[in-house]
Scaffold this motif. Structure first.
Motif, mmCIF file in Angstrom:
data_model
loop_
_atom_site.group_PDB
_atom_site.id
_atom_site.type_symbol
_atom_site.label_atom_id
_atom_site.label_comp_id
_atom_site.label_asym_id
_atom_site.label_seq_id
_atom_site.Cartn_x
_atom_site.Cartn_y
_atom_site.Cartn_z
ATOM 1 N N LYS A 121 0.893 -1.191 -0.055
ATOM 2 C CA LYS A 121 0.086 -0.115 -0.001
ATOM 3 C C LYS A 121 0.852 1.320 0.008
ATOM 4 O O LYS A 121 0.380 2.363 -0.450
ATOM 5 C CB LYS A 121 -0.712 0.048 1.206
ATOM 6 C CG LYS A 121 -2.147 -1.111 1.218
ATOM 7 C CD LYS A 121 -2.824 -1.113 2.280
ATOM 8 C CE LYS A 121 -3.981 -2.239 2.413
ATOM 9 N NZ LYS A 121 -4.790 -2.092 3.507
ATOM 10 N N THR A 122 2.056 1.167 0.523
ATOM 11 C CA THR A 122 3.054 2.448 0.444
ATOM 12 C C THR A 122 4.238 1.791 0.104
ATOM 13 O O THR A 122 4.686 0.830 -0.301
ATOM 14 C CB THR A 122 3.166 2.760 2.192
ATOM 15 O OG1 THR A 122 3.896 1.727 2.738
ATOM 16 C CG2 THR A 122 1.846 3.097 2.626
ATOM 17 N N ASP A 123 5.242 2.901 -0.483
ATOM 18 C CA ASP A 123 6.352 2.647 -0.808
ATOM 19 C C ASP A 123 7.380 1.797 0.149
ATOM 20 O O ASP A 123 7.897 1.025 -0.296
ATOM 21 C CB ASP A 123 7.191 3.912 -1.046
ATOM 22 C CG ASP A 123 6.619 4.761 -2.145
ATOM 23 O OD1 ASP A 123 5.531 4.409 -2.835
ATOM 24 O OD2 ASP A 123 7.282 5.935 -2.706
ATOM 25 N N GLN A 124 7.112 2.222 1.390
ATOM 26 C CA GLN A 124 7.988 1.260 2.620
ATOM 27 C C GLN A 124 7.416 -0.055 2.477
ATOM 28 O O GLN A 124 8.292 -0.927 2.544
ATOM 29 C CB GLN A 124 7.680 2.115 3.639
ATOM 30 C CG GLN A 124 8.574 1.570 4.870
ATOM 31 C CD GLN A 124 10.154 1.474 4.645
ATOM 32 O OE1 GLN A 124 10.466 2.680 4.254
ATOM 33 N NE2 GLN A 124 10.860 0.390 4.671
ATOM 34 N N GLU A 125 6.178 -0.298 2.264
ATOM 35 C CA GLU A 125 5.844 -1.953 2.362
ATOM 36 C C GLU A 125 6.055 -2.294 1.010
ATOM 37 O O GLU A 125 6.869 -3.541 1.128
ATOM 38 C CB GLU A 125 4.298 -1.806 2.439
ATOM 39 C CG GLU A 125 3.598 -1.666 3.671
ATOM 40 C CD GLU A 125 2.052 -1.796 3.564
ATOM 41 O OE1 GLU A 125 1.415 -2.013 4.643
ATOM 42 O OE2 GLU A 125 1.562 -2.225 2.442
ATOM 43 N N ILE A 126 6.312 -1.866 0.012
ATOM 44 C CA ILE A 126 6.964 -2.340 -1.408
ATOM 45 C C ILE A 126 8.687 -2.635 -1.201
ATOM 46 O O ILE A 126 8.945 -3.778 -1.478
ATOM 47 C CB ILE A 126 7.013 -1.601 -2.450
ATOM 48 C CG1 ILE A 126 5.261 -1.529 -2.804
ATOM 49 C CG2 ILE A 126 7.418 -1.896 -3.600
ATOM 50 C CD1 ILE A 126 5.079 -0.525 -4.102
ATOM 51 N N LYS A 127 9.174 -1.822 -0.393
ATOM 52 C CA LYS A 127 10.686 -1.950 0.025
ATOM 53 C C LYS A 127 10.652 -2.967 0.842
ATOM 54 O O LYS A 127 11.909 -3.931 0.580
ATOM 55 C CB LYS A 127 11.125 -0.581 0.185
ATOM 56 C CG LYS A 127 11.299 0.524 -0.922
ATOM 57 C CD LYS A 127 12.139 1.537 -0.250
ATOM 58 C CE LYS A 127 11.726 2.452 0.861
ATOM 59 N NZ LYS A 127 12.390 3.542 0.993
#
Length: 323
Positions: A121-127
């Motif tokens: 859902k967020t950039d941090q979750e993807i990273k």
């Protein structure tokens, strides 16, 4: 006649739809070996998500004497991911907005094909998903590329009968290679390339040569140095292949042909001469024959990339069958 034709066509379509199997007509995949298509929004690619992607799938290949990435990357935004692009053999898709996770799919748009979808859902979750699943993601793409490399190798196979007769070993390698040296239980197989050579050594040593435990890497280095001294001469008198002692080789454990195997990656050198390059060595524990069967690939190609050369020899070695 028209009625009969229409009925037959309808029956064929009905049968195809109800036989319980996927009957899609799917295109053949394409792409160069170790080239990866990354489908991600341009803004994400240019920001920290893109940096994490590059850190994971374009990290330096270990044990090369110059820096090269695991995969060569081509980026494309989702809006233009269509047509020919969807037939890439390996695809990494980044989807922002959905629940965090990593899904590995096969033959989605073409065959053979591996598609890895990373979402959050967020950039941090993807990273976080990319980093925590990096080994799984890389292994999935490497598995696909290994199969493709082996498929290409099988198009033009060299007769390996001498190996079968002398060492009880079956190995798939191309006709571009030649047996440069055969000495009882030692084979030296070579392939000329525009910038140098690709070489494979195959030999056997007694089981006690490599002791399991912390000393295994010492035993392997000692073994390959002794083989180099006897069988792989350098360009001047008194020179021969050794293991570069400035870099500690990478040692891991795996299986080949269902047997315990040491995998060693490092840099070879030539004693008393200025020559070096990467090598990959597999020592297969063959208890039935009271031996380690050793197969090593190494490259001499000064000042050019060698990632795909080493990967080709890895694909050859992993086709091994002990008879």
């Amino acid at each position: 006649m028209k009625i009969i034709y229409t009925f037959a066509l309808s029956l064929l379509l009905l049968t195809s739809c109800n036989n319980g199997k996927d009957q899609r007509i799917i295109s053949a995949s394409n792409g160069n070996i170790n080239n990866l298509l990354v489908v991600v929004d341009n803004l994400l690619w240019d920001d920290s998500v893109g940096e994490t992607i590059r850190d994971v799938v374009a990290a330096p290949v270990p044990a090369l004497n110059q820096e090269e990435p695991l995969f060569s990357l081509n980026q494309m935004p989702p809006a233009v991911f269509d047509g020919f692009a969807t037939r890439s053999r390996t695809i990494l898709k980044i989807e922002k907005g959905g629940p965090a996770g990593v899904v590995i799919k096969n033959d989605v748009y073409a065959r053979p094909q591996t598609v890895v979808v990373v979402s959050g859902k967020t950039d941090q979750e993807i990273k976080d998903e990319l980093e925590s699943n990096s080994d799984k993601i890389i292994a999935a793409f490497k598995k696909e590329e290994l199969k493709e490399n082996q498929r290409r190798i099988k198009k033009s196979l060299m007769d390996d009968k001498p190996l079968q007769e002398a060492l009880g070993v079956k190995l798939n390698f191309q006709t571009a290679y030649r047996i440069a040296k055969q000495d009882e239980d030692f084979f030296w197989i070579r392939k000329q390339i525009p910038t140098g050579t690709m070489d494979i050594m195959i030999y056997e040593v007694p089981l006690h040569t490599i002791k399991k435990g912390d000393s295994a890497i010492i035993d392997i280095v000692r073994m390959r140095d002794s083989i180099g001294k006897v069988h792989i001469p350098g360009p001047v008198e008194g020179s021969y292949m050794i293991t570069e002692d400035a870099y500690t080789p990478y040692l891991s454990e795996t299986e080949l042909d269902g047997k315990f195997t040491y995998e060693t990656k490092g840099i070879w050198d030539v004693k008393n001469a200025f020559m070096s390059g990467p090598f990959i060595n597999y020592a297969i524990e063959d208890k039935a024959n009271d031996r380690f069967l050793v197969i090593e690939g190494y490259v001499f190609a000064p000042s050019v990339e060698k990632r795909n050369n080493i990967f080709e020899m890895e694909a050859i070695i992993k086709s091994v069958k002990i008879l």
